[in-house]
Design a protein around this motif. Structure first.
Motif, short mmCIF file in Angstrom:
data_model
loop_
_atom_site.label_atom_id
_atom_site.label_comp_id
_atom_site.label_asym_id
_atom_site.label_seq_id
_atom_site.Cartn_x
_atom_site.Cartn_y
_atom_site.Cartn_z
N UNK A 44 0.85 -1.19 0.00
CA UNK A 44 0.00 0.00 0.00
C UNK A 44 0.89 1.24 0.00
N UNK A 45 0.60 2.14 -0.93
CA UNK A 45 1.45 3.29 -1.15
C UNK A 45 0.66 4.59 -1.09
N UNK A 57 -11.56 10.26 -1.85
CA UNK A 57 -11.44 8.94 -1.24
C UNK A 57 -12.74 8.14 -1.36
N UNK A 58 -12.60 6.85 -1.53
CA UNK A 58 -13.76 5.95 -1.48
C UNK A 58 -14.27 5.89 -0.05
N UNK A 59 -15.59 5.96 0.09
CA UNK A 59 -16.19 5.81 1.41
C UNK A 59 -17.26 4.73 1.44
N UNK A 60 -17.54 4.12 0.29
CA UNK A 60 -18.53 3.04 0.27
C UNK A 60 -17.80 1.70 0.26
N UNK A 61 -18.32 0.70 0.95
CA UNK A 61 -17.61 -0.57 1.12
C UNK A 61 -17.51 -1.40 -0.15
N UNK A 62 -18.30 -1.08 -1.17
CA UNK A 62 -18.30 -1.92 -2.38
C UNK A 62 -16.93 -1.98 -3.06
N UNK A 63 -16.13 -0.93 -2.91
CA UNK A 63 -14.83 -0.94 -3.59
C UNK A 63 -13.90 -2.00 -3.00
N UNK A 81 -3.81 13.02 5.19
CA UNK A 81 -3.91 11.94 6.16
C UNK A 81 -5.37 11.63 6.50
N UNK A 82 -6.20 12.66 6.57
CA UNK A 82 -7.62 12.42 6.84
C UNK A 82 -8.27 11.62 5.72
N UNK A 83 -7.90 11.92 4.49
CA UNK A 83 -8.49 11.20 3.36
C UNK A 83 -7.94 9.79 3.24
N UNK A 84 -6.68 9.60 3.61
CA UNK A 84 -6.15 8.25 3.68
C UNK A 84 -6.93 7.42 4.69
N UNK A 86 -10.31 6.30 3.31
CA UNK A 86 -10.21 5.21 2.33
C UNK A 86 -9.79 3.90 3.00
N UNK A 87 -8.91 3.98 3.97
CA UNK A 87 -8.50 2.78 4.69
C UNK A 87 -9.66 2.16 5.44
N UNK A 88 -10.48 2.99 6.10
CA UNK A 88 -11.65 2.46 6.81
C UNK A 88 -12.60 1.79 5.84
#
Length: 322
Positions: free
Chosen positions: A3-4, A279-285, A310-313, A316-318
């Motif tokens: 992960x980068x 950032x993606x926020x829906x779990x489908x990705x 960092x907030x957007x990372x 997306x991580x969540x």
């Protein structure tokens, strides 16, 4: 899967990470290293080698006419031969672009990159507004393959070459026959695809939500079948911009400046409204990422500051952990 975090190599951004803060930030936000973009300055020497993973090659959105030395098209777009040469850093023709790419490849090798990313697309300022293309997908893909072969043939480069999809003429990852044509046309054995999820969403202005975007990506993977083996990396971000595209394309805006650099600056803001890098926020990705299981997963997110990055990372991580 490594992960980068995507990061431009410019002083103003690097200054946000004094001392060992860049490595600490990566580790704290689930990243193993960086995919960097050269910012026109000397390569920094204080970033730990363990973070040196990916390198995004320089690119020009509108390059095919320059490559061909099409003087009439270039004067029409730039206003003069001098303006054109100033923008590209030399006279029209493939030699100017090949020289710039060779210098960037040398930087990537010096950086210790494990892979480099190469855009396969061509779009003028005008086309970015009108969505009426001057060149076909096949023309762009074939010429890009020719360029890559001239750059890489006969050299033992220390990295993989990953071609990135766009939504402009060229490689879009929406047509398996074109994907096969591009991959077959590149001689370099250590090759693959950097699948950009946001760019793929931009290819269908009918997408109205992140969930629809994830479903569309799955459909394109279904259609590509065995060709998906070439996907070695993912640029992870989302772009739900179809409503903007429908409202702001089809014609040139009446107040578009005449001078090329001013016009370019205005059009860049327009492109950022299409290609949002959110950032993606829906779990489908998460199912898309699991399905592909790439070697390199790059958080390629727009941000105005370290705190926003960092907030957007984290967002997306969540999303990926759900």
């Amino acid at each position: 899967m490594r992960r980068l975090m995507s990061l431009p190599l410019v002083r103003s951004v690097l200054a946000e990470y004094p001392g060992g803060e860049l490595e600490r930030s990566c580790r704290a936000h689930g990243c193993d290293g960086l995919e960097v973009v050269w910012g026109g300055e000397d390569l920094p020497t204080d970033i730990p080698p363990a973070l040196h993973v990916g390198y995004h090659l320089t690119f020009w959105p509108d390059w095919l006419d320059f490559w061909r030395g099409d003087a009439a098209a270039l004067v029409r777009k730039f206003g003069s031969k001098a303006a054109c040469a100033a923008f590209y850093g030399g006279p029209p023709g493939r030699d100017t672009l090949l020289s710039a790419y060779r210098a960037d490849l040398a930087r990537a090798a010096a950086w210790g990159a494990k892979y480099v990313v190469f855009h396969v697309s061509d779009v003028s300022i005008e086309e970015g507004y009108t969505y009426r293309w001057e060149h076909s997908h096949e023309e762009v893909a074939d010429t890009a393959a020719e360029c890559v072969n001239l750059l890489l043939d006969g050299r033992d480069w220390p990295f993989a070459l990953l071609v990135e999809n766009q939504w402009w003429p060229g490689f879009t990852f929406t047509d398996p026959s074109l994907t096969r044509r591009l991959m077959d046309g590149i001689h370099y054995e250590n090759k693959g695809i950097m699948l950009d999820t946001g760019h793929l969403m931009n290819a269908d202005p009918g997408i109205g939500s992140q969930a629809e975007g994830a479903a569309f990506i799955h459909r394109m993977l279904d259609e590509h079948g065995a060709l998906c083996r070439y996907i070695r990396g993912m640029h992870l971000h989302q772009s739900v911009s179809g409503a903007y595209v429908k409202a702001h394309t089809g014609a040139l805006p009446p107040d578009l400046p005449e001078e090329y650099l001013a016009r370019f600056g205005v059009s860049y803001g327009h492109i950022l409204q299409i290609d949002r890098h959110q950032p993606w926020s829906c779990p489908e990705i998460a199912s898309v990422v699991r399905r592909i299981s790439p070697e390199f997963l790059v958080h390629e997110l727009s941000a105005e500051s370290r705190a926003e990055r960092e907030a957007r990372l984290d967002i997306q991580n969540r999303c990926l952990e759900r």
